[in-house]
Every structure is written in structure tokens, then in C-alpha cells.
Write an enzyme that holds these catalytic residues in place. Structure first.
Site, short mmCIF file in Angstrom:
data_model
loop_
_atom_site.label_atom_id
_atom_site.label_comp_id
_atom_site.label_asym_id
_atom_site.label_seq_id
_atom_site.Cartn_x
_atom_site.Cartn_y
_atom_site.Cartn_z
N GLU A 1 -1.27 -8.54 4.22
CA GLU A 1 -0.97 -8.86 5.61
C GLU A 1 -2.23 -9.13 6.44
O GLU A 1 -2.15 -9.62 7.56
CB GLU A 1 -0.16 -7.73 6.25
CG GLU A 1 -0.95 -6.53 6.76
CD GLU A 1 -1.52 -5.62 5.67
OE1 GLU A 1 -2.29 -4.70 6.00
OE2 GLU A 1 -1.18 -5.83 4.49
N CYS B 1 0.82 -1.21 0.00
CA CYS B 1 0.00 0.00 0.00
C CYS B 1 0.86 1.27 0.00
O CYS B 1 1.40 1.64 -1.02
CB CYS B 1 -0.99 -0.02 1.15
SG CYS B 1 -2.37 1.16 0.92
N HIS C 1 -3.69 -5.15 0.65
CA HIS C 1 -3.17 -5.47 1.98
C HIS C 1 -3.12 -6.98 2.19
O HIS C 1 -4.02 -7.57 2.80
CB HIS C 1 -4.03 -4.82 3.06
CG HIS C 1 -3.83 -3.35 3.18
ND1 HIS C 1 -2.94 -2.78 4.07
CD2 HIS C 1 -4.38 -2.33 2.49
CE1 HIS C 1 -2.96 -1.46 3.92
NE2 HIS C 1 -3.83 -1.16 2.98
#
Length: 257
Positions: A227, A117, A225
Site C-alpha cells: 500500500e 503484514c 507493505h
């Protein structure tokens, strides 16, 4: 002898926390980024909280990879030759001071680099690219933001597809030529930097994944994202596994083991 841990450098955000006269400066790292490095890249996340740009080389010599995290803040538009379009935009120039030089050093020295990001945008800007400050106002483009009032499950839930270039590494990791991703950003790639190759695009054409062409080591970045709940997403699992393997290879070279 026990093997030393694989070390991955994550930058800290500079934030004022609290309200009014009771606000104080803090150095912040999102928990989900650190946990993804620990659990899914099988490495130890490390912070160097008060780094000056002239310390980058000496600190890079101590680590096996760098992951540039997402953040509520944005790269300052002056870094890519633009005026600030929105005075309410959350910025972090202290982070810019570090990460733009850190990107260049990682590429030059062959240190594994993963951008997420804001980190994706930092890599593009550091290498000479530009950003759109308000993607949602561009003709023919979607609104890639999520409502701040939604739950985190809603904000980080699947939002749109990304279509990958044929036979690229992301297609191999995903096991398909496309994947569903989340979308939590207002800025996006304008002009892709020379030396970067787009590997994935959103339906509106926005670049969502790229590689550093000819990089000496792992050098990839994504606008979404991965993660977030890594274990539930095979593409995210493969991405962090590959990053961790690159960091392990760097440690062998770094320590001569």
C-alpha cells in the site's frame, strides 16, 4: 442509474492516544491503506467501528471485499498457543476478536480477502498456523524490522527480495520470479496453516506471500507493505487491481447485477 460503489471492509485498530491521564481510546485506520483501496482497487473503504464477532455474517453481506491492514500492534501469542515473549509488545486483542473470525467467514463465504503484514499474520493464525514472535532472534534469519528513527521513506524503502514460486500469480503480477519489497515487521510465519500455500519467500526462508488453496474468490496475503506508494510499484499496482476486480465480481453476484 449510477452504479453503487464497490465496498471494502477494513478493520479499525484500537489505540490509546495521548499521554498519562489525558490518554483516550481511539479507533484508528491508517490513511495509506484506505487510499490504496480508493485509488488503486477503485473501491470505497468502509469501517464498522464497533463490531461484535456475532455480527460478521450480517455485515459481510453488505460489502464486496475485506482488506486486513498492517498495524503497529501484533496478534496476541495466546491466539496461536504461545506465551507472550515480550511484555512490551504492542497488542490489540479487540482487533484479534474480530479479524480471526472475519478471516474464517471470508474463506467460507467466498468474499475477496487481501491481507497485509498484520493481516497476513491474522490469516495464518485464523486458519491454524503459528507465528515467530521475534524473527530477528531466530538462527539463520534476518532482522526484518526497520529503525523507528528513520524517515518513512527509509522505513518503507526496498529492503530485500522475495522469490516467487514458478508461474504463481505473484510472478505473473511482478512479471518476474522475484521482486524487491519493503520489510517492517518483527513477527513472521512460524508454521504455515493447513490450506495455505506459500508463494513467496525472503532470502532467509521466511514466508512472505501465500494463497488460500481452493478459495472461492481472491484470497492472498503478503508480509510486506504494497500500500506504500502503490503507483510507483508495478507489482503493487497489479495486486490492488486484481483485488479490485475480484471485489467487482463479488458485487455483481451480491446484488444480482
Amino acid at each position: 442509474m449510477k452504479k453503487p460503489p464497490i465496498l471494502v471492509w477494513l478493520p479499525a485498530d484500537h489505540r490509546l492516544l495521548g499521554t498519562g491521564e489525558r490518554s483516550m481510546p481511539f479507533l484508528v485506520l491508517g490513511d495509506k491503506y484506505a487510499r490504496a483501496v480508493k485509488a488503486d482497487a477503485h473501491a470505497q473503504p468502509v469501517l464498522f467501528p464497533l463490531v461484535d464477532a456475532d455480527q460478521i455474517d450480517e455485515l459481510l453481506a453488505l460489502v464486496d471485499g475485506v482488506m486486513l491492514t498492517g498495524s503497529p500492534s501484533n496478534v496476541h501469542p495466546t491466539r496461536f498457543g504461545a506465551d507472550l515473549a515480550d511484555p512490551t509488545l504492542m497488542l490489540d486483542e479487540a482487533r484479534d476478536d474480530l479479524t480471526l473470525g472475519l478471516v474464517q467467514a471470508c474463506v467460507a463465504q467466498g468474499v475477496p480477502l487481501l491481507g497485509i503484514c498484520r493481516g497476513f499474520q491474522e490469516i495464518n493464525v485464523a486458519l491454524g498456523g503459528t507465528l515467530h514472535q521475534k524473527v530477528h532472534e531466530l538462527p539463520g534469519h534476518s532482522d526484518h524490522r526497520q529503525s523507528p528513527d528513520g524517515s518513512y521513506e527509509e522505513q518503507y524503502g526496498p529492503s530485500h527480495t522475495v522469490r516467487f514460486e514458478q508461474d504463481c500469480v505473484f510472478a505473473r503480477w511482478a512479471g518476474a520470479d522475484h521482486a524487491m519489497v519493503n520489510s517492517v515487521h518483527g513477527q513472521g510465519v512460524g508454521r504455515l496453516a493447513q490450506g495455505l500455500r506459500a508463494l513467496g519467500h525472503a532470502p532467509d526462508g521466511l514466508v512472505e506471500a501465500f494463497e488460500v488453496e481452493g478459495a472461492q474468490a481472491f484470497a492472498y496475503a503478503v508480509q510486506w507493505h504494497p500500500e506504500w506508494k502503490v503507483a510507483q510499484n508495478p507489482l503493487s499496482v497489479a495486486l490492488f487491481h486484481a483485488f479490485g476486480e475480484a471485489c467487482r465480481a463479488r458485487q455483481v453476484k451480491r446484488l444480482g447485477r
